[in-house]
Design an enzyme around this catalytic site. Structure first.
Site, short mmCIF file in Angstrom:
data_model
loop_
_atom_site.label_atom_id
_atom_site.label_comp_id
_atom_site.label_asym_id
_atom_site.label_seq_id
_atom_site.Cartn_x
_atom_site.Cartn_y
_atom_site.Cartn_z
N ALA A 1 47.00 33.89 40.38
CA ALA A 1 45.67 33.60 39.85
C ALA A 1 44.80 34.64 40.56
CB ALA A 1 45.23 32.18 40.14
N PRO A 2 44.72 35.84 39.98
CA PRO A 2 44.27 37.04 40.70
C PRO A 2 42.79 37.09 41.04
CG PRO A 2 44.65 37.56 38.41
CD PRO A 2 45.06 36.13 38.60
N CYS A 3 42.42 36.40 42.11
CA CYS A 3 41.02 36.39 42.54
C CYS A 3 40.54 37.77 42.98
CB CYS A 3 40.79 35.34 43.62
SG CYS A 3 42.02 35.34 44.92
N HIS A 4 41.47 38.69 43.25
CA HIS A 4 41.06 40.04 43.61
C HIS A 4 40.42 40.78 42.43
CE1 HIS A 4 45.20 40.64 42.10
NE2 HIS A 4 44.76 41.82 41.68
N ASN B 1 36.99 30.19 43.73
CA ASN B 1 37.72 31.44 43.85
C ASN B 1 38.22 31.62 45.28
OD1 ASN B 1 38.50 33.86 42.41
ND2 ASN B 1 37.03 34.96 43.68
#
Length: 179
Positions: free
Chosen positions: A138-141, A129
């Site tokens: 690729a929304p790591c948040h 991540n």
């Protein structure tokens, strides 16, 4: 993963800092990060593509428009943006699982590990991540700690908080300490 022949860097405004958009010669998205993390972006590109130079060049209009729509409130605007990137098979599986988290939702690291069929690999999932070259897409948040805490985010916790609020995620308030 297809290996690009050329990589192009474009920049676009956002309410939380200029974003860097890297595409290849076909216009396919390869990386996204915030301007203050450009050294990290370049390091990840080097790991994934070797000595391939990063040239100044315009991202496709539809790619830039998708980012503009996202920041204007269309939180699903980045969902179908085509991308490809380097990384290990495990990292790429984590990044695909990140991309599958719907806007406005969050998952824990342990849930993300289950989604990539490696439930004991929570730390490895966290490392993948953190090495995600596709911030926002690729929304790591959208990955949070087990307690609901906004754990580390490569773009900074304040940006993570802003992005989650932008997507309508209501963060639980911490429970008061028992007296």
């Amino acid at each position: 993963m297809t290996h690009p022949v050329r990589l192009f860097l474009d920049r676009a405004p956002s309410p939380i800092g200029e974003i860097l958009i890297v595409t290849d010669e076909t216009g396919l998205l390869r990386a996204v990060d915030f301007h203050d993390f450009e050294p990290r972006l370049r390091r990840l590109l080097g790991l994934h593509y070797g000595a391939l130079p990063l040239e100044d060049g315009a991202a496709p209009a539809e790619t830039k428009a998708a980012f503009a729509r996202y920041f204007a409130g269309d939180i699903s605007a980045l969902t179908d943006l085509p991308w490809d990137t380097g990384g290990t098979p495990f990292q790429r599986a984590v990044w695909r699982a990140l991309a599958a988290i719907p806007p406005g939702e969050t998952v824990t690291y342990s849930e993300l590990a289950r989604r990539v069929e490696r439930p004991a690999a929570i730390r490895a999932v966290g490392a993948a991540n953190g090495a995600n070259p596709l911030s926002l897409v690729a929304p790591c948040h959208r990955v949070i700690g087990m307690s609901g805490a906004l754990t580390g985010y490569a773009g900074g916790v304040e940006r993570k908080r802003w992005l989650l609020a932008h997507e309508g995620v209501v963060q639980a308030k911490p429970m008061p300490l028992a007296t």
